[in-house]
Scaffold this active site. Structure first.
Site, PDB file in Angstrom:
ATOM      1  N   THR A   1       2.856  27.647  62.831  1.00 20.34           N
ATOM      2  CA  THR A   1       2.381  28.848  62.139  1.00 20.34           C
ATOM      3  C   THR A   1       1.486  29.687  63.045  1.00 20.34           C
ATOM      4  O   THR A   1       1.566  30.921  63.060  1.00 20.34           O
ATOM      5  CB  THR A   1       1.604  28.456  60.863  1.00 20.34           C
ATOM      6  OG1 THR A   1       2.416  27.597  60.072  1.00 20.34           O
ATOM      7  CG2 THR A   1       1.237  29.676  60.057  1.00 20.34           C
ATOM      8  N   THR A   2       0.628  29.020  63.808  1.00 22.34           N
ATOM      9  CA  THR A   2      -0.308  29.717  64.694  1.00 22.34           C
ATOM     10  C   THR A   2       0.412  30.491  65.787  1.00 22.34           C
ATOM     11  O   THR A   2      -0.137  31.437  66.352  1.00 22.34           O
ATOM     12  CB  THR A   2      -1.303  28.702  65.294  1.00 22.34           C
ATOM     13  OG1 THR A   2      -1.990  28.048  64.223  1.00 22.34           O
ATOM     14  CG2 THR A   2      -2.321  29.362  66.196  1.00 22.34           C
TER      15      THR A   2
ATOM     16  N   TYR B   1       7.712  29.297  49.491  1.00 23.93           N
ATOM     17  CA  TYR B   1       8.173  30.329  48.552  1.00 23.93           C
ATOM     18  C   TYR B   1       9.014  29.777  47.409  1.00 23.93           C
ATOM     19  O   TYR B   1       8.840  30.165  46.252  1.00 23.93           O
ATOM     20  CB  TYR B   1       8.957  31.433  49.294  1.00 23.93           C
ATOM     21  CG  TYR B   1       9.325  32.605  48.407  1.00 23.93           C
ATOM     22  CD1 TYR B   1       8.368  33.543  48.043  1.00 23.93           C
ATOM     23  CD2 TYR B   1      10.615  32.765  47.923  1.00 23.93           C
ATOM     24  CE1 TYR B   1       8.684  34.603  47.209  1.00 23.93           C
ATOM     25  CE2 TYR B   1      10.944  33.829  47.089  1.00 23.93           C
ATOM     26  CZ  TYR B   1       9.981  34.747  46.738  1.00 23.93           C
ATOM     27  OH  TYR B   1      10.301  35.782  45.909  1.00 23.93           O
TER      28      TYR B   1
ATOM     29  N   TYR C   1       4.626  18.631  57.620  1.00 24.73           N
ATOM     30  CA  TYR C   1       3.524  19.607  57.666  1.00 24.73           C
ATOM     31  C   TYR C   1       3.294  20.157  56.262  1.00 24.73           C
ATOM     32  O   TYR C   1       4.083  20.950  55.756  1.00 24.73           O
ATOM     33  CB  TYR C   1       3.870  20.719  58.656  1.00 24.73           C
ATOM     34  CG  TYR C   1       2.842  21.809  58.819  1.00 24.73           C
ATOM     35  CD1 TYR C   1       1.517  21.654  58.409  1.00 24.73           C
ATOM     36  CD2 TYR C   1       3.194  23.026  59.405  1.00 24.73           C
ATOM     37  CE1 TYR C   1       0.588  22.667  58.576  1.00 24.73           C
ATOM     38  CE2 TYR C   1       2.282  24.041  59.583  1.00 24.73           C
ATOM     39  CZ  TYR C   1       0.973  23.861  59.166  1.00 24.73           C
ATOM     40  OH  TYR C   1       0.060  24.875  59.331  1.00 24.73           O
TER      41      TYR C   1
ATOM     42  N   ARG D   1      -0.187  28.146  52.371  1.00 27.51           N
ATOM     43  CA  ARG D   1       0.840  29.044  52.899  1.00 27.51           C
ATOM     44  C   ARG D   1       2.185  28.890  52.195  1.00 27.51           C
ATOM     45  O   ARG D   1       2.970  29.834  52.146  1.00 27.51           O
ATOM     46  CB  ARG D   1       1.028  28.801  54.404  1.00 27.51           C
ATOM     47  CG  ARG D   1      -0.144  29.253  55.253  1.00 27.51           C
ATOM     48  CD  ARG D   1       0.156  29.051  56.734  1.00 27.51           C
ATOM     49  NE  ARG D   1      -0.935  29.485  57.578  1.00 27.51           N
ATOM     50  CZ  ARG D   1      -1.091  30.728  58.028  1.00 27.51           C
ATOM     51  NH1 ARG D   1      -0.230  31.668  57.706  1.00 27.51           N
ATOM     52  NH2 ARG D   1      -2.109  31.029  58.819  1.00 27.51           N
TER      53      ARG D   1
ATOM     54  N   LYS E   1       1.014  16.231  59.157  1.00 26.26           N
ATOM     55  CA  LYS E   1      -0.081  17.164  59.400  1.00 26.26           C
ATOM     56  C   LYS E   1      -0.491  17.697  58.025  1.00 26.26           C
ATOM     57  O   LYS E   1       0.227  18.479  57.407  1.00 26.26           O
ATOM     58  CB  LYS E   1       0.350  18.309  60.315  1.00 26.26           C
ATOM     59  CG  LYS E   1      -0.754  19.353  60.532  1.00 26.26           C
ATOM     60  CD  LYS E   1      -0.258  20.561  61.312  1.00 26.26           C
ATOM     61  CE  LYS E   1      -1.362  21.605  61.447  1.00 26.26           C
ATOM     62  NZ  LYS E   1      -0.890  22.838  62.149  1.00 26.26           N
TER      63      LYS E   1
ATOM     64  N   ILE F   1      -4.120  18.439  64.679  1.00 27.97           N
ATOM     65  CA  ILE F   1      -3.374  19.513  65.340  1.00 27.97           C
ATOM     66  C   ILE F   1      -4.212  20.749  65.100  1.00 27.97           C
ATOM     67  O   ILE F   1      -4.275  21.273  63.994  1.00 27.97           O
ATOM     68  CB  ILE F   1      -1.947  19.656  64.794  1.00 27.97           C
ATOM     69  CG1 ILE F   1      -1.128  18.409  65.142  1.00 27.97           C
ATOM     70  CG2 ILE F   1      -1.275  20.907  65.378  1.00 27.97           C
ATOM     71  CD1 ILE F   1       0.276  18.404  64.563  1.00 27.97           C
TER      72      ILE F   1
END
Length: 293
Positions: A46-47, A109, A135, A140, A164, A206
């Site tokens: 994502t980062t 979503y 993850y 999000r 994560k 992470i």
């Protein structure tokens, strides 16, 4: 899976002013991290602004990081989404020769049931022999994958080696640590909780801020792994202000501002993200300046 114990970082994707990928800066970022103690690197998380990176760019970015790393540290590639068949197709299509593990995000979503989460990751697990790190980031994705589902996956599939966890939910972290099978890695995805989770039995982090301060944050995580809480929290308290600041507006605009102040890469981001505000930029600049001192 000792290769994923310690401080991993979720790399940003540096951009030039025209928003093309800055491969020179990316190489600099990789070397800076490896030389200062980062244990492993995560590509296209994502980062990295993965939502705005094309497949062609993803291949180029991965190739750049593989070359820059030169087998010095393990690499984890983000391959996830809310279309299970598309995720499987990507896993089967990409050359994962130099990739040590896959980080796969909970479907976003669509808000599946817990059984939907299980079947999604079951299908992904069966599509590859590569180690998979789940993850979970409900802030999000709009829905939490609960501890029971994660533990169920950990017990049923040998190549699902860790999670994560990034829900900033201490209770869920503790449930995972209490009930996980031996060898399963609970990795913090929350920089502010990383030391406490590691002290409680987690495998490390992470990190986002870790790529800007790899020496200090890797030392913090190593303290957690060794049970040195006093020494670890001394480092944590030094970094608290900047950890809060980089998530104040959006990620990765905050950490890119830190990296710009450190002279590592620019602070450009792609829409719909925008650069850090003037006030946040000033606050970050003041921190970076004082931290050097």
């Amino acid at each position: 899976m000792q290769k994923f114990v310690g401080m991993g970082v979720a790399l940003v994707t540096p951009f030039k002013e025209d928003l093309s990928v800055d491969f020179k800066a990316l190489t600099h970022l990789v070397n800076f991290n490896i030389e200062n103690g980062t244990r492993y690197l995560v590509i296209n998380g994502t980062t990295a602004e993965s939502a705005t990176i094309s497949l062609e760019e993803k291949l180029q970015i991965t190739a750049c990081i593989v070359a820059a790393t030169a087998n010095r540290v393990p690499l984890v590639l983000g391959i996830g989404g809310n279309n299970t068949l598309a995720v499987i197709e990507e896993i089967k299509t990409l050359d994962l020769t130099h990739i040590d593990g896959v980080l796969s995000v909970v479907p976003y979503y669509t808000k599946p049931t817990q059984e939907g989460f299980y079947q999604h990751f079951k299908a992904i697990s069966e599509a590859t022999e590569k180690p998979i790190i789940l993850y979970n980031v409900p802030g999000r994705t709009a829905k939490n994958m609960d501890a029971f589902t994660t533990i169920r996956l950990a017990k049923d599939f040998k190549n699902i080696v860790g999670v994560k966890e990034a829900g900033n939910n201490m209770q869920q972290y503790l449930e995972l640590l209490k009930n996980k099978p031996a060898g399963f890695l609970v990795i913090s995805g929350d920089d502010d909780l990383a030391l406490g989770i590691t002290l409680a039995g987690g495998a490390g982090v992470i990190s986002v801020i870790g790529q800007a301060y790899p020496k200090e944050f890797s030392q913090l995580i190593n303290c957690g792994l060794k049970g040195e809480n006093k020494e670890g929290y001394a480092i944590h308290f030094r970094l608290m202000t900047i950890i809060d600041a980089i998530f104040e507006e959006n990620n990765p605009a905050g950490v890119k501002t830190v990296l710009k102040e450190l002279g590592i890469c620019g602070n450009e981001v792609r829409l719909p993200l925008v650069k850090a505000s003037a006030q946040l930029g000033e606050n970050i600049a003041n921190f970076v300046s004082s931290f050097k001192a």
